[in-house]
Design an enzyme around this catalytic site. Structure first.
Site: not given
Length: 393
Positions: A88, A349, A379, A381
């Site tokens: 991300c 997203h 954030c 993953g």
């Protein structure tokens, strides 16, 4: 070291899963925003030193999708390109790398950003390479396996949000209220035309007739209420609080910025939109990956010599409402300054593009408000966080 500035920043509107952009490969979306950067600045494409684009779901996309985007955008074959995968955070890490190259004198002009088409992520068949002698074969969804699945704990990203909800005592009601507010802010921003300047329209081919222009985020849902969200079932645990309504969605899109040394921008007579003040990454426990922005933000602010209170605006990617609320609780930031036009729960997203998408949205809102200091953070993953601060001196 040289100051690094942004002279242009744009993104596509975000397409919903299997929506308007579903048939357009990620490199074509990336090419569109690169072309727009060149058009906005009048820059000779040959002056670009390198293209750096994030993309997470590359299975079936062909060799080096960033290179494909660069060539499709009309850049000379002599301009190199690199695809990076920091899940991300990919689209924002691209800016980190571009800024580093410029600061140390390796480059003067960098295109940085991200691209993703989650709708086109293929299913793959493990084991087929060596032969399936007998019995059933298994298809694996590359979108989930490579983009949404924790490799360390063997569970979906949604479970990491459940872990944070439990750790911080976040109720379903709090999460739904956060999600409803995100939707309402995004709809208000769209209706008010606040995204217009940052969006590059995409021509979407039709089966019959002329292509249709796509220039409006299609994920936000008008009329979303807490009451409506409360009716949704938990998505990851039977007794959980994370639902499809208080989590980000699956999406398609691209975003990019044109980075230059301050000296190069001055020599070309290009107006500076913002200066990159600092950037940072951090690692955290993968089981609570959503808390990553806390340490990344603190590091970025420390590098900039700023306090949290000095920030005028913050764009923090909303992977999940629980994740966003946990980060806000840890940092203690003023929620009124965060995602003022809605976040990923509403806007979507597209994982490889989101890092740059939040940065582009932050920058344009800073310009609109004449804000001086801003932060973009996400954030990641696998247990990481990424952040970048902008200054408009």
């Amino acid at each position: 070291m040289q100051d690094v500035v942004i002279v242009a920043a744009t993104r596509t509107a975000v397409g919903s899963f299997q929506g308007s952009l579903a048939g357009i490969p990620a490199p074509e979306l990336g090419a569109a925003v690169i072309r727009r950067l060149l058009e906005q600045t009048g820059l000779d494409a040959g002056q670009v030193d390198e293209v750096i684009l994030g993309q997470v779901l590359t299975a079936g996309s062909g060799q080096n999708p960033a290179r494909q985007a660069a060539i499709k955008a009309g850049l000379p074959v002599g301009v190199p390109a690199m695809t990076l995968n920091k899940v991300c955070g990919s689209g924002l890490k691209a800016l980190h790398l571009g800024a580093q190259a410029i600061r140390c004198g390796d480059a003067e002009v960098i295109v940085a950003g991200g691209q993703e088409n989650m709708s086109l992520a293929p299913y793959v068949m493990p084991g087929a390479r060596t032969g399936l002698r007998m019995g059933h074969a298994k298809l694996v969804d590359s979108m989930i396996e490579d983009g949404l699945w924790d490799a360390f704990n063997d569970y979906h990203m949604g479970i990491t949000a459940e872990n944070l909800a439990e750790k911080y005592g976040l109720t379903r009601e709090e999460q739904d209220a956060f999600a409803a507010a995100s939707q309402q802010k995004a709809i208000a921003a769209i209706e008010g035309g606040r995204f217009r300047d940052e969006i590059t329209p995409i021509q979407v081919p039709q089966r019959k007739g002329e292509p249709l222009g796509f220039d409006t985020d299609e994920q936000p849902r008008a009329g979303t209420t807490v009451e409506a969200l409360a009716k949704l079932k938990p998505a990851f645990r039977k007794d959980g609080s994370v639902t499809a309504g208080n989590a980000s969605s699956l999406n398609d899109g691209a975003a990019a910025v044109l980075l230059m040394s301050a000296a190069k921008a001055k020599a070309l007579g290009l107006p500076v939109l913002a200066r990159i003040a600092s950037y940072a990454s951090a690692g955290v426990d993968p089981a609570i990956m959503g808390i990553g922005p806390v340490s990344a933000t603190r590091r970025a602010l420390d590098k900039a010599g700023w306090s949290l209170e000095q920030l005028d605006l913050i764009e923090a990617n909303e992977a999940f409402a629980a994740q966003s609320l946990a980060v806000g609780r840890e940092l203690g930031w003023d929620a009124a300054r965060v995602n003022v036009n809605g976040g990923a729960i509403a806007l979507g997203h597209p994982i490889g593009a989101s890092g740059c998408r939040v940065l582009v949205t932050l920058l344009h809102e800073m310009i609109r408000r004449d804000a001086k200091k801003g932060l973009a953070t996400l954030c990641i993953g696998g247990g990481q966080g990424v952040a970048l601060t902008l200054a408009r001196d």
